[in-house]
Design a protein around this motif. Sequence first.
Motif, mmCIF file in Angstrom:
data_model
loop_
_atom_site.group_PDB
_atom_site.id
_atom_site.type_symbol
_atom_site.label_atom_id
_atom_site.label_comp_id
_atom_site.label_asym_id
_atom_site.label_seq_id
_atom_site.Cartn_x
_atom_site.Cartn_y
_atom_site.Cartn_z
ATOM 1 N N SER A 195 0.824 -1.203 0.000
ATOM 2 C CA SER A 195 0.000 0.000 0.000
ATOM 3 C C SER A 195 0.864 1.260 0.000
ATOM 4 C CB SER A 195 -0.927 -0.015 1.224
ATOM 5 O OG SER A 195 -1.656 1.177 1.315
ATOM 6 N N THR A 196 1.955 1.241 0.771
ATOM 7 C CA THR A 196 2.854 2.387 0.831
ATOM 8 C C THR A 196 3.489 2.686 -0.523
ATOM 9 O OG1 THR A 196 3.369 1.938 3.154
ATOM 10 C CG2 THR A 196 4.935 3.289 1.944
ATOM 11 N N ALA A 197 3.792 1.634 -1.274
ATOM 12 C CA ALA A 197 4.422 1.802 -2.584
ATOM 13 C C ALA A 197 3.435 2.216 -3.668
ATOM 14 C CB ALA A 197 5.116 0.511 -2.984
ATOM 15 N N GLY A 198 2.166 2.392 -3.292
ATOM 16 C CA GLY A 198 1.164 2.820 -4.264
ATOM 17 C C GLY A 198 0.364 1.694 -4.860
ATOM 18 N N GLY A 199 0.494 0.505 -4.318
ATOM 19 C CA GLY A 199 -0.247 -0.644 -4.835
ATOM 20 C C GLY A 199 -1.705 -0.620 -4.419
ATOM 21 N N SER A 200 -2.532 -1.278 -5.215
ATOM 22 C CA SER A 200 -3.959 -1.381 -4.924
ATOM 23 C C SER A 200 -4.494 -2.663 -5.527
ATOM 24 C CB SER A 200 -4.717 -0.172 -5.495
ATOM 25 O OG SER A 200 -4.637 -0.169 -6.912
ATOM 26 N N PHE A 201 -5.728 -3.003 -5.166
ATOM 27 C CA PHE A 201 -6.354 -4.202 -5.710
ATOM 28 C C PHE A 201 -6.531 -4.080 -7.219
ATOM 29 C CE2 PHE A 201 -10.162 -6.865 -6.591
ATOM 30 C CZ PHE A 201 -9.622 -8.088 -6.224
ATOM 31 N N ARG A 202 -6.758 -2.865 -7.681
ATOM 32 C CA ARG A 202 -6.896 -2.643 -9.131
ATOM 33 C C ARG A 202 -5.585 -2.957 -9.844
ATOM 34 N NH1 ARG A 202 -8.828 3.157 -11.246
ATOM 35 N NH2 ARG A 202 -10.800 2.415 -10.301
#
Length: 236
Positions: free
Chosen positions: A220-227
């Motif tokens: 999440s911190t690295a900009g990741g998401s389920f999308r």
Amino acid sequence: AGCAAIALGPAAALLLLTVAAEPLLLIVLLAGAFLWLLSLLAASLLWFVSVRLSGREDAALLPLGAAAAVLLQELCRFACFKMLKKADEGLATLSEDGRSLISLRQMAYVSGLSFGITSGVFSIINILAESAGPGTVGIHGDSPYYFITSAFLTMALVLLHTFWGVIFFDACERRHAGGLGLVVGGHLLTSGLTFLNPWYEASLGPIFILTLCTGLWAFSTAGGSFRNILKCLSCK
């Protein structure tokens, strides 16, 4: 060979797939490894001085020594952040568009991976040497799962260092003291849980739960998401 593959296989895959082809990332990897070794040297000197001053070397000093080693590692991680931040600014001034060739997030990931690989190698190398024999594991009533458990613990430690690197650098960049405190606290907790061995159920389970939670936090911190995951799986 199996224990070595479990302990260092994921790290080797990450190294080959994401770092090996980029010369700048390899430099970051070596810098992180050097700083981790520096923390190990400082911890060793501190342990040597403490034993000399106290005149004894017993189990009571081990938790204090482990905590000091963790704090020294995190101090070197902060030094790594400052050094790479300066390098990032220098690379930006040399580029034509004023932007660095590699991002700070890439540096955070690679430095965390280098901390993890170096720590994992030092954690598992003596165990692998002993596993070559001679002898039979558990012949005197000890746990027969010592080697396989040590391999899984090393794998978790390598992954945790990688995740901590991403979170730590982001917290330093944002000046978020809470994130820094959680990384240091998680590292101390992981180190403390290993003192429960050979009660492996009490150490291995919580450490892997912590690894999973920390990995999701780093993602999440690295900009990741389920999308992003869905796009990756659909090759978009």
